[in-house]
Enzyme design. Structure first.
Site, PDB file in Angstrom:
ATOM      1  CB  SER A  69      47.527  48.455  40.203  1.00  0.00           C
ATOM      2  OG  SER A  69      46.216  48.929  40.438  1.00  0.00           O
ATOM      3  CD  GLU A 139      51.203  46.861  49.129  1.00  0.00           C
ATOM      4  OE1 GLU A 139      52.357  46.396  49.358  1.00  0.00           O
ATOM      5  OE2 GLU A 139      50.783  47.098  47.987  1.00  0.00           O
ATOM      6  CD  GLU A 205      47.998  41.282  45.387  1.00  0.00           C
ATOM      7  OE1 GLU A 205      47.735  42.364  45.940  1.00  0.00           O
ATOM      8  OE2 GLU A 205      48.630  41.204  44.321  1.00  0.00           O
TER       9      GLU A 205
HETATM   10  N1  LIG Z   1      47.776  44.581  36.025  1.00  0.00           N
HETATM   11  C1  LIG Z   1      47.912  44.311  37.328  1.00  0.00           C
HETATM   12  N2  LIG Z   1      47.127  43.394  37.902  1.00  0.00           N
HETATM   13  C2  LIG Z   1      47.241  43.098  39.222  1.00  0.00           C
HETATM   14  O1  LIG Z   1      46.477  42.240  39.725  1.00  0.00           O
HETATM   15  C3  LIG Z   1      48.200  43.818  39.999  1.00  0.00           C
HETATM   16  C4  LIG Z   1      48.993  44.788  39.363  1.00  0.00           C
HETATM   17  N3  LIG Z   1      48.843  44.999  38.038  1.00  0.00           N
HETATM   18  N4  LIG Z   1      49.916  45.516  40.039  1.00  0.00           N
HETATM   19  C5  LIG Z   1      49.930  45.468  41.481  1.00  0.00           C
HETATM   20  C6  LIG Z   1      49.649  44.115  41.950  1.00  0.00           C
HETATM   21  C7  LIG Z   1      50.725  43.090  41.591  1.00  0.00           C
HETATM   22  N5  LIG Z   1      49.951  41.877  41.501  1.00  0.00           N
HETATM   23  C8  LIG Z   1      50.434  40.672  41.008  1.00  0.00           C
HETATM   24  C9  LIG Z   1      51.513  40.655  40.152  1.00  0.00           C
HETATM   25  C10 LIG Z   1      51.976  39.462  39.621  1.00  0.00           C
HETATM   26  C11 LIG Z   1      51.372  38.268  39.977  1.00  0.00           C
HETATM   27  C12 LIG Z   1      51.871  37.001  39.391  1.00  0.00           C
HETATM   28  O2  LIG Z   1      52.830  36.991  38.645  1.00  0.00           O
HETATM   29  N6  LIG Z   1      51.238  35.866  39.708  1.00  0.00           N
HETATM   30  C13 LIG Z   1      51.492  34.588  39.034  1.00  0.00           C
HETATM   31  C14 LIG Z   1      52.417  33.683  39.812  1.00  0.00           C
HETATM   32  C15 LIG Z   1      51.964  33.338  41.218  1.00  0.00           C
HETATM   33  C16 LIG Z   1      52.641  32.119  41.803  1.00  0.00           C
HETATM   34  O3  LIG Z   1      52.348  31.010  41.314  1.00  0.00           O
HETATM   35  O4  LIG Z   1      53.439  32.235  42.772  1.00  0.00           O
HETATM   36  C17 LIG Z   1      50.127  33.934  38.750  1.00  0.00           C
HETATM   37  O5  LIG Z   1      50.033  33.212  37.736  1.00  0.00           O
HETATM   38  O6  LIG Z   1      49.179  34.205  39.473  1.00  0.00           O
HETATM   39  C18 LIG Z   1      50.292  38.286  40.842  1.00  0.00           C
HETATM   40  C19 LIG Z   1      49.834  39.494  41.361  1.00  0.00           C
HETATM   41  C20 LIG Z   1      48.548  42.155  41.699  1.00  0.00           C
HETATM   42  N7  LIG Z   1      48.414  43.556  41.362  1.00  0.00           N
HETATM   43  C1  LIG Z   2      45.374  44.778  43.528  1.00  0.00           C
HETATM   44  C2  LIG Z   2      44.778  45.795  44.450  1.00  0.00           C
HETATM   45  C3  LIG Z   2      44.299  45.178  45.723  1.00  0.00           C
HETATM   46  C4  LIG Z   2      45.731  46.919  44.702  1.00  0.00           C
HETATM   47  O1  LIG Z   2      46.297  47.112  45.758  1.00  0.00           O
HETATM   48  C5  LIG Z   2      45.994  47.835  43.571  1.00  0.00           C
HETATM   49  O2  LIG Z   2      45.312  47.746  42.542  1.00  0.00           O
HETATM   50  O3  LIG Z   2      46.901  48.674  43.718  1.00  0.00           O
HETATM   51 MG   LIG Z   3      47.893  48.549  45.595  1.00  0.00          MG
END
Ligand SMILES: Nc1nc(=O)c2c([nH]1)NC[C@@H]1CN(c3ccc(C(=O)N[C@@H](CCC(=O)O)C(=O)O)cc3)CN21
Ligand SMILES: CC(C)C(=O)C(=O)O
Ligand SMILES: [Mg+2]
Length: 288
Positions: A69, A139, A205
């Site tokens: 991330s 992953e 996740e």
């Molecule tokens: N800033 C940031 N935070 C994170 O938690 C994160 C990252 N970057 N980059 C790598 C991954 C990507 N992740 C993500 C990215 C987007 C969503 C997302 O858009 N979730 C929405 C929709 C989920 C749904 O209803 O299907 C949500 O509101 O949770 C979730 C996790 C978690 N990780």
């Molecule tokens: C969201 C966590 C688990 C991760 O893989 C990351 O920060 O890259």
């Molecule tokens: Mg990661």
């Protein structure tokens, strides 16, 4: 199983708690396994640089993830997909240098382990030797079990990561995983596969809370939830999200514990106004 004092979430047998314990040596994967036996919950945060990592280390966070991330939170990319092993090695080395007690887990970036177990071992070895991490994360569940097995046989502790796997964003999007009977069965197979392959912990996740609770009950290795409800053994958040530095709308699972964007923006504006208005530097900031 040792008895847990529920009121304090502390081991009653005199051993050190992962969080709140006074131990100063570096945490190991063995300490993580013992925490699950005690029924102890623990926090994990991401870190991408030495200074921030030292704050989390001093605060007692037992496990820090140098997450890919970093791609979107530190390096300005849209996703984690472009992040390279060279970049991860540099960031992980900085986090190791900035810490003394936290277990440092280095994320293997996209393209550094998908070719197979031998590539995975070469990449993980780089993070262990050149950055000094104590464990790596990759992953995939069933699809990555051969990689996990070879790394573990070589003596590299592996944290697995199933459910939403962001390196596959171009194939799966950012959607909740494990909804519906078939997807739930797949998640359970993935969880068992990574445990059987020797992973010491597994990130879940964006999976339904009930399913994450079931996985946590079934597995003997700890589960680390992000958007996976309250029943996982550990919780991880991206540090820039939980401290309010990430711009824009947050995923539902984020709790904002501070507003660093506001704090930093206000502070740098006062500096700018002082400079423009001639009130910085003053006599006390000057040398003669
Ligand atoms: N800033 C940031 N935070 C994170 O938690 C994160 C990252 N970057 N980059 C790598 C991954 C990507 N992740 C993500 C990215 C987007 C969503 C997302 O858009 N979730 C929405 C929709 C989920 C749904 O209803 O299907 C949500 O509101 O949770 C979730 C996790 C978690 N990780
Ligand atoms: C969201 C966590 C688990 C991760 O893989 C990351 O920060 O890259
Ligand atoms: Mg990661």
């Amino acid at each position: 199983m040792t008895q847990l004092s529920a009121a304090q979430n502390k081991p009653s047998d005199g051993s050190k708690a992962l969080y709140g314990g006074k131990g100063t040596r570096r945490i190991t994967v063995r300490d993580i396994a013992l925490a699950k036996e005690r029924g102890e919950k623990w926090p994990m945060l991401t870190a991408y640089d030495a200074m921030t990592a030292s704050v989390f280390d001093e605060a007692g966070i037992p496990v820090l993830l140098v997450g890919d991330s970093a791609g979107n939170c530190h390096l300005g990319y849209e996703t984690t997909v472009p992040v390279t092993l060279d970049q991860m090695t540099m960031l992980a080395a900085a986090v190791v240098r900035g810490t003394t007690r936290s277990l440092i887990v280095g994320d293997l970036p996209f393209g550094s382990y998908q070719e197979g177990p031998v590539q995975a071992l070469r990449s993980a070895t780089r993070l262990v030797k050149d950055a000094g991490v104590g464990a790596v994360k990759l992953e995939g569940g069933e699809r990555s079990h051969e990689q996990i097995r070879l790394l573990v046989e070589a003596g590299i502790p592996v944290m697995a990561h199933i459910g939403l796997t962001p390196q596959s964003v171009n194939a799966m999007g950012y959607r909740v995983q494990g909804r519906g009977e078939e997807a739930a069965q797949q998640l359970l197979r993935d969880a068992k596969a990574v445990q059987d392959a020797g992973a010491f912990a597994v990130v879940l996740e964006l999976v339904p809370a009930e399913l994450a609770a079931e996985v946590t009950r079934i597995l003997h290795i700890p589960t680390v939830g992000i958007g996976a409800g309250p029943e996982t053994d550990a919780q991880v958040l991206v540090w820039t999200d939980m401290l309010g530095l990430t711009p824009g709308r947050m995923p539902k699972f984020v709790k904002k514990y501070a507003d660093l964007r506001e704090v930093m923006g206000t502070a740098v504006k006062s500096f700018a106004e002082d400079v423009v208005g001639g009130t910085f530097p003053l006599e006390e900031h000057s040398v003669h």
